[in-house]
Write a protein that holds these residues in place. Structure first.
Motif, PDB file in Angstrom:
ATOM      1  N   LYS B  59       1.126  -1.163   0.229  1.00  0.00           N
ATOM      2  CA  LYS B  59       0.291  -0.120  -0.232  1.00  0.00           C
ATOM      3  C   LYS B  59       0.702   1.036   0.046  1.00  0.00           C
ATOM      4  N   GLY B  60       0.516   1.910  -0.748  1.00  0.00           N
ATOM      5  CA  GLY B  60       1.042   3.469  -0.610  1.00  0.00           C
ATOM      6  C   GLY B  60       3.067   3.664  -1.470  1.00  0.00           C
ATOM      7  N   THR B  61       2.648   2.119  -2.399  1.00  0.00           N
ATOM      8  CA  THR B  61       4.096   1.974  -2.900  1.00  0.00           C
ATOM      9  C   THR B  61       3.582   1.994  -4.274  1.00  0.00           C
ATOM     10  N   ARG B  62       5.426   1.771  -5.190  1.00  0.00           N
ATOM     11  CA  ARG B  62       4.215   1.392  -6.569  1.00  0.00           C
ATOM     12  C   ARG B  62       5.601   1.015  -7.479  1.00  0.00           C
ATOM     13  N   ASP B  63       5.648   0.441  -8.337  1.00  0.00           N
ATOM     14  CA  ASP B  63       6.888   0.761  -9.914  1.00  0.00           C
ATOM     15  C   ASP B  63       7.337   1.692 -10.158  1.00  0.00           C
ATOM     16  N   TYR B  64       8.733   1.418 -10.270  1.00  0.00           N
ATOM     17  CA  TYR B  64       8.990   2.560 -11.764  1.00  0.00           C
ATOM     18  C   TYR B  64       8.562   1.944 -13.456  1.00  0.00           C
ATOM     19  N   ASN B  65       7.970   2.242 -13.532  1.00  0.00           N
ATOM     20  CA  ASN B  65       8.634   1.404 -15.438  1.00  0.00           C
ATOM     21  C   ASN B  65       9.365   2.187 -16.687  1.00  0.00           C
ATOM     22  N   PRO B  66       9.856   1.212 -17.500  1.00  0.00           N
ATOM     23  CA  PRO B  66      10.580   2.006 -17.809  1.00  0.00           C
ATOM     24  C   PRO B  66      10.405   3.664 -18.507  1.00  0.00           C
ATOM     25  N   LYS B  67       9.495   4.035 -19.306  1.00  0.00           N
ATOM     26  CA  LYS B  67       8.995   5.264 -19.087  1.00  0.00           C
ATOM     27  C   LYS B  67       9.469   6.696 -17.907  1.00  0.00           C
ATOM     28  N   GLN B  68       8.687   5.914 -16.619  1.00  0.00           N
ATOM     29  CA  GLN B  68       9.243   6.640 -16.013  1.00  0.00           C
ATOM     30  C   GLN B  68      10.248   6.731 -15.294  1.00  0.00           C
ATOM     31  N   MET B  69      11.028   5.297 -15.446  1.00  0.00           N
ATOM     32  CA  MET B  69      12.731   5.847 -14.802  1.00  0.00           C
ATOM     33  C   MET B  69      13.498   6.739 -16.164  1.00  0.00           C
ATOM     34  N   THR B 415      12.750   5.010 -23.674  1.00  0.00           N
ATOM     35  CA  THR B 415      13.552   4.544 -22.818  1.00  0.00           C
ATOM     36  C   THR B 415      14.712   3.530 -22.596  1.00  0.00           C
ATOM     37  N   THR B 416      15.368   3.126 -24.261  1.00  0.00           N
ATOM     38  CA  THR B 416      16.754   2.889 -23.968  1.00  0.00           C
ATOM     39  C   THR B 416      17.411   4.190 -25.271  1.00  0.00           C
ATOM     40  N   GLU B 417      18.761   4.205 -25.130  1.00  0.00           N
ATOM     41  CA  GLU B 417      19.378   5.086 -26.142  1.00  0.00           C
ATOM     42  C   GLU B 417      20.174   4.441 -26.851  1.00  0.00           C
ATOM     43  N   VAL B 418      19.251   2.881 -27.432  1.00  0.00           N
ATOM     44  CA  VAL B 418      20.027   2.033 -28.378  1.00  0.00           C
ATOM     45  C   VAL B 418      20.194   2.954 -29.840  1.00  0.00           C
ATOM     46  N   GLN B 419      21.268   2.666 -30.654  1.00  0.00           N
ATOM     47  CA  GLN B 419      21.309   3.738 -31.653  1.00  0.00           C
ATOM     48  C   GLN B 419      21.344   3.078 -33.233  1.00  0.00           C
ATOM     49  N   VAL B 420      21.548   1.689 -33.368  1.00  0.00           N
ATOM     50  CA  VAL B 420      21.406   0.834 -34.087  1.00  0.00           C
ATOM     51  C   VAL B 420      20.691  -0.088 -33.998  1.00  0.00           C
ATOM     52  N   MET B 421      19.403  -0.817 -34.986  1.00  0.00           N
ATOM     53  CA  MET B 421      19.147  -2.387 -35.064  1.00  0.00           C
ATOM     54  C   MET B 421      19.696  -3.004 -35.580  1.00  0.00           C
ATOM     55  N   VAL B 422      20.655  -4.453 -35.693  1.00  0.00           N
ATOM     56  CA  VAL B 422      21.435  -4.653 -36.634  1.00  0.00           C
ATOM     57  C   VAL B 422      19.840  -5.721 -37.470  1.00  0.00           C
ATOM     58  N   ALA B 423      19.691  -5.324 -38.432  1.00  0.00           N
ATOM     59  CA  ALA B 423      18.687  -6.450 -38.652  1.00  0.00           C
ATOM     60  C   ALA B 423      19.260  -7.800 -40.302  1.00  0.00           C
ATOM     61  N   SER B 424      17.884  -8.163 -40.512  1.00  0.00           N
ATOM     62  CA  SER B 424      18.529  -8.718 -41.683  1.00  0.00           C
ATOM     63  C   SER B 424      16.664  -9.018 -42.263  1.00  0.00           C
ATOM     64  N   ALA B 425      17.164  -9.424 -44.073  1.00  0.00           N
ATOM     65  CA  ALA B 425      16.405  -9.504 -44.840  1.00  0.00           C
ATOM     66  C   ALA B 425      15.951 -10.984 -45.030  1.00  0.00           C
ATOM     67  N   GLN B 426      16.648 -11.738 -45.076  1.00  0.00           N
ATOM     68  CA  GLN B 426      16.595 -12.972 -45.137  1.00  0.00           C
ATOM     69  C   GLN B 426      16.834 -13.638 -43.834  1.00  0.00           C
ATOM     70  N   LYS B 427      17.075 -14.809 -44.526  1.00  0.00           N
ATOM     71  CA  LYS B 427      16.316 -16.211 -43.555  1.00  0.00           C
ATOM     72  C   LYS B 427      17.794 -16.317 -43.324  1.00  0.00           C
ATOM     73  N   ASN B 428      18.383 -17.059 -42.548  1.00  0.00           N
ATOM     74  CA  ASN B 428      19.870 -17.934 -42.097  1.00  0.00           C
ATOM     75  C   ASN B 428      21.061 -16.875 -41.969  1.00  0.00           C
ATOM     76  N   LEU B 429      20.900 -15.166 -41.789  1.00  0.00           N
ATOM     77  CA  LEU B 429      21.843 -14.481 -41.680  1.00  0.00           C
ATOM     78  C   LEU B 429      21.996 -14.530 -40.007  1.00  0.00           C
ATOM     79  N   LEU B 430      21.579 -15.556 -38.596  1.00  0.00           N
ATOM     80  CA  LEU B 430      21.833 -14.945 -37.354  1.00  0.00           C
ATOM     81  C   LEU B 430      22.857 -14.494 -36.913  1.00  0.00           C
ATOM     82  N   GLU B 431      23.865 -15.549 -38.062  1.00  0.00           N
ATOM     83  CA  GLU B 431      25.375 -15.556 -37.618  1.00  0.00           C
ATOM     84  C   GLU B 431      25.842 -14.183 -37.344  1.00  0.00           C
TER      85      GLU B 431
END
Lengths: 514, 514
Positions: B59-69, B415-431
């Protein structure tokens, strides 16, 4: 009155005990403990005088002074920078939880939980770690995936005197990835993070041991350990980092009643260390391959090492079958980072309890974690699971290593970031000093001025030496007349007359150089 | 079993109450309170099922979510930057203190202190503010001068439902200067700091009210208030920011038994507001000048304004005789900053207790403080005094204003400071993705990769949109063959082929621009 006399007698005796320990140069903890008893006795004398109370922090806790805080800030910054580089968000939870939230999560360590007094209303307890509140937060908000870090204090009513260097209030520093993902990718990132943080903190050489709860369970099964003894035998294996195999075996056979044959078979396995090759070897092992669980764990270890190669961190990672972390909630991969360099003073970690607390894992242990796929489900009304993997940095241990390093180093730890001291050589220049320091503050420069009308120049310069302020802006009648400020470089004692209009630029130039 | 039936009946009724409130669109607090009662009833049914426990924070307490943080971090950074600009160090103290350390410091608010359960050993309480632990720290370590800030949570068992927007666990953010210095110089710096912080936080127009405990006491004396009624009349004056003078007078006369004549005289004084000129005027005032205390306070106000002129902050500071902060330990200057701009939603601050808590001072109040020269002496065994002056930023109020602003703004809170997402357009490129993201991490670039073997390009791009990641590095068979990476700018959807060797530089160039 008689009662009082009795207490005063006890105080006298206890005083002797303390004096004796001091003269014998006993350990600080031992002395502290006896002093605490003395103070408690004195407190019993009641409030005869106005100032009879005990002037101390609660047992097992401490204040951090500015120097400790400066070190702490540096460590946190390094760690947080790494967490953010990996795209983590952060959350915070209250310092206390409903008592029942913590119930049934810590096994016999539950007795170390701090409860709040029942003052009417809910029954509350101080948090024991950050993992259970995290799981509660996920279930409560129906969050199915998040990558978050959480740095905060946790509380354990451990016996601080028996476990030197450990406190009842201490920081935890957790990074966790929750969500249903393809196997071993988040797990590998956790290890990459440990690798990055330990490298950046520059604590000396380290090694990250990896194992899997399923491999342990499978190993116990094929070695003939009865099902209901898995946990207790596991916690005996966990002692291998501080005990010789002979003693571990003795505990298994004599105390826990395992057959000598089973113990010997375990002994063979837990001596194995290697990499991906060892996982492959064990997949072919006649006995081990009979356990489905063990095979699942071994395949995942192989996959993990594959990803760790891509992350370029295999140099520090060892698949070690003797690693058996204490916590019940792990369901898959487990790991622990250990400092291996000589010269790091080991911290004794015997605990009065059977299962060691998470951050007391072993001599030199500075990080640990693993996969816990069942914990969030314990909180969900429908038991919905959210798979999680995480790592906890043993930050208190890192602090104390950094403090030792700072003590040993010739370089002074600065507790402020002040760039300029605004000083005067003559009297009656307070107004001029205040005007100048205002200019500096308004320009965003970190500056100080002494809170005296007419401070001596020497004491102003001494303050700079003591607190590491690199520059002094000195005002005098002549300087004011000439429209200049005398800028003194503290380290070299050089002095330059800088025209007032160019002062900000000159300060910026000189302090960005440093 | 009968007992159980009774509880189940009560649950049914309470369920109706909640449904009714919801259908009437009652306030969230009201609904929350009734839901809490419902959950408590349900909890009483015991653990018949595995998941019968209550899934909530205390009672009387709360979590802070990432946006609040994220908002919290921004606010803290601004404030800490200011404290550091003024050369402050920082310390930390434990979340709990010996109970007796807090005893006798908070008057009747002491009943709001959280006690820990007596589990054997010392009696402990959660800290109620940061000032008392600070004073304890100074006395314990015999520190006679320090300039420090301390940002941490404090605990008050207030009734959160009756005081909306207030919590039982909340942050305080204190800056204090301890030491024997020339009059009003550190006091003026505290006001300069409030001015800087409120300006930088950009919360709208504000006003800093200033008064002095000695002026209040002198005023009460010359108006004919009996000595033993100073405190109680003072706390009635304190209500002038939320009540009309008529009502305040009524309370003085009818409830507290002050003569009408005395009340009217007080009424004249407390309507006075001004600057240095007002202080001078009152020094000449026939009645006021009879009080030595008042004269000492008025002279200091004059001196304070002199320094405030040099600090260039008089535009926002008002000498206001109606300011009468509740805390007992103030001995000299007191002040409080108030937001004056329309559009700031006022937070109701009635408390069930007489004296308002420090951060509930008034509608729009966002900072407050004063001089307390006696508190450290209360802890020193020999009663040695250490003069102190400090300010506390009402950080929770600032958070909620910033949150409202963020809600109202079109711009998304990252809520994050990520500058780049490393993505792939095709399959089998996880490595290949893992290799590239490793390159980026190792170069200190904030980057993410999806934890899937074959994520869809669309879902990778969507994640960028949602979390505000500005760049995507896309890998495909063709790009790998050509030794390039396709760099996509999320906001404009432009795509460029960048040669692998130039990728880091290009990312740095594009993200430092932003």
């Amino acid at each position: 009155m008689e009662d009082k006399a009795r207490i005063q007698e006890a105080i006298k005796i206890q005083g002797e005990v303390v004096r004796k320990l001091k003269s014998e140069k006993a350990s600080k903890d031992q002395i502290d403990e006896e002093v605490a008893k003395l103070l408690e006795l004195k407190a019993q004398l009641g409030d005869d005088g106005k100032h009879q109370f005990v002037l101390k922090t609660a047992k097992g806790t401490r204040d951090y002074n500015p120097k400790q805080m400066a070190i702490r800030e540096k460590v946190f910054n390094t760690i947080i920078r790494c967490f953010k580089r990996h795209g983590a968000e952060t959350i915070d939870t209250p310092v206390f939880e409903l008592k029942e939230t913590l119930t049934g999560k810590y096994g016999e360590d539950s007795k170390l939980i701090y409860d709040l007094k029942d003052q009417g209303g809910e029954l509350l307890s101080l948090r024991y770690d950050l993992t259970v509140p995290f799981a509660r937060h996920l279930a409560m908000n129906k969050i199915t995936n998040i990558k978050r870090y959480h740095i905060a204090k946790v509380y354990r009513r451990d016996n601080p005197a028996m476990t030197r260097g450990r406190y009842r209030e201490f920081y935890q520093c957790d990074f966790d990835i929750a969500g249903q993902y393809d196997a071993m990718i988040p797990d590998a990132e956790c290890l990459k993070i440990v690798h990055e943080i330990l490298s950046e903190l520059d604590l000396g050489d380290f090694c990250i041991k990896v194992n899997d709860r399923r491999i342990l369970d499978g190993m116990f099964a094929v070695c003939g350990v009865p099902d209901d003894m898995f946990r207790t035998i596991c916690s005996t294996v966990d002692k291998l980092d501080k005990m010789a195999w002979e003693d571990v075996k003795k505990e298994m056979v004599n105390e826990k009643g395992l057959s000598e044959e089973a113990a010997d078979q375990i002994g063979e396995y837990v001596s194995m260390k290697g990499g991906m090759d060892l996982a492959e070897l064990l997949l072919q092992d006649q006995k081990m391959s009979q356990s489905k669980q063990a095979c699942a764990g071994l395949s995942d270890i192989k996959l993990l090492f594959h990803y760790l190669q891509l992350f370029q961190v295999t140099d520090k990672v060892v698949f070690d079958l003797s690693l058996a972390r204490g916590l019940d909630y792990y369901t898959g991969i487990i790991y622990e980072a250990v400092l291996t360099q000589a010269g790091v003073a080991p911290v004794p970690t015997e605990t009065p309890q059977g299962a060691p607390a998470e951050e007391s894992v072993s001599v030199g242990s500075v990080a640990g974690g693993g996969r816990y796929d069942g914990l969030v489900g314990m909180f969900d009304p429908k038991g919905r699971k959210v798979p999680c993997v995480g790592v906890s940095i043993g930050i208190e241990r890192v602090f104390s290593i950094m403090e030792q390093k700072a003590e040993a180093s010739a370089e002074k730890v600065r507790t402020t970031e002040v760039q300029v001291m605004v000083a005067s050589a003559q009297k009656n220049l307070l107004e001029e000093r205040l005007k100048l320091v205002t200019e500096l503050w308004n320009a965003g420069i970190k500056a100080e001025v002494m809170y005296k009308k007419n401070p001596k120049l020497l004491s102003q310069l001494q303050h700079c030496e003591e607190s590491g302020i690199p520059l002094v802006a000195i005002l005098g009648e002549q300087e004011l007349k000439d429209g200049v400020v005398k800028l003194r470089v503290v380290s070299t004692r050089e002095e330059f007359d800088i025209c007032r209009a160019g002062l900000l630029a000159e300060i910026r130039r000189r302090t960005s150089e440093a």
